[in-house]
Write a protein that holds these residues in place. Structure first.
Motif, PDB file in Angstrom:
ATOM      1  N   TYR A 184       0.738  -3.022   2.450  1.00  0.00           N
ATOM      2  CA  TYR A 184       0.304  -1.818   3.165  1.00  0.00           C
ATOM      3  C   TYR A 184       0.173  -2.181   4.640  1.00  0.00           C
ATOM      4  CZ  TYR A 184      -0.595   0.169  -1.371  1.00  0.00           C
ATOM      5  OH  TYR A 184      -0.435   0.646  -2.653  1.00  0.00           O
ATOM      6  N   ALA A 198      -4.744  -0.347   7.480  1.00  0.00           N
ATOM      7  CA  ALA A 198      -4.005  -0.965   6.377  1.00  0.00           C
ATOM      8  C   ALA A 198      -4.889  -1.148   5.148  1.00  0.00           C
ATOM      9  CB  ALA A 198      -3.428  -2.307   6.828  1.00  0.00           C
ATOM     10  N   ASP A 226      -5.678   2.229   3.461  1.00  0.00           N
ATOM     11  CA  ASP A 226      -4.547   2.750   2.690  1.00  0.00           C
ATOM     12  C   ASP A 226      -4.459   2.061   1.333  1.00  0.00           C
ATOM     13  OD1 ASP A 226      -2.305   4.304   2.127  1.00  0.00           O
ATOM     14  OD2 ASP A 226      -0.934   3.034   3.276  1.00  0.00           O
ATOM     15  N   ALA A 227      -4.620   0.739   1.324  1.00  0.00           N
ATOM     16  CA  ALA A 227      -4.555  -0.009   0.065  1.00  0.00           C
ATOM     17  C   ALA A 227      -5.709   0.363  -0.872  1.00  0.00           C
ATOM     18  CB  ALA A 227      -4.567  -1.507   0.354  1.00  0.00           C
ATOM     19  N   ARG A 236      -5.535   3.625  -2.649  1.00  0.00           N
ATOM     20  CA  ARG A 236      -4.532   3.617  -3.717  1.00  0.00           C
ATOM     21  C   ARG A 236      -4.951   2.716  -4.877  1.00  0.00           C
ATOM     22  NH1 ARG A 236       0.014   6.167  -1.438  1.00  0.00           N
ATOM     23  NH2 ARG A 236      -0.166   6.310   0.825  1.00  0.00           N
TER      24      ARG A 236
END
Length: 129
Positions: free
Chosen positions: A36, A56, A59-60, A63
């Protein structure tokens, strides 16, 4: 060149930096090998700016990832930029002190561990978690 570092360099292209003109890109690799990326996003109210590393990581995490292998950070200056204290503390929420952080320098990338960059960090254990 290391693929993770290249991903961090590529992420800089999306940076929104009208005030500092200092682009930063980051790439974080999850335990399953997914990468990411994030870039810095500035705001006229500087304290509301987002750092590439936190973009970053967010985002990870959104998810479903909670385990990470390593992080790479690059800047438009290739000056060996390291994550700031806030980003280091965010990393410490998910990573132990041996977590590797690759920082892009003009000559050659430099690798640190999170423990080197953030000794004596605040941990979940300190909060009784």
């Amino acid at each position: 060149m290391d693929e993770l570092l290249q991903a961090a360099r590529d992420a800089m292209d999306d940076a929104y930096v009208p005030y500092s003109e200092y682009r930063v890109g980051a790439a974080i690799e999850t335990a399953d090998g997914t990468v990411y990326t994030g870039c810095n996003i500035e705001n006229a109210n500087y304290s509301n700016s987002l750092h590439a590393e936190e973009v970053a990581i967010a985002d990870a995490v959104k998810r479903g990832h909670r385990s990470f292998e390593r992080l790479a950070v690059s800047s438009s200056e290739r000056d060996g930029v390291t994550p700031c204290g806030m980003c280091r503390q965010t990393l410490a929420e998910f990573c132990d002190e041996s977590f590797p952080i690759v920082c892009d320098d003009a000559d050659e990338p430099v690798e640190y561990t999170l423990g080197e960059l953030l000794p004596n960090t605040i941990t979940k254990e300190m909060l009784g978690q």
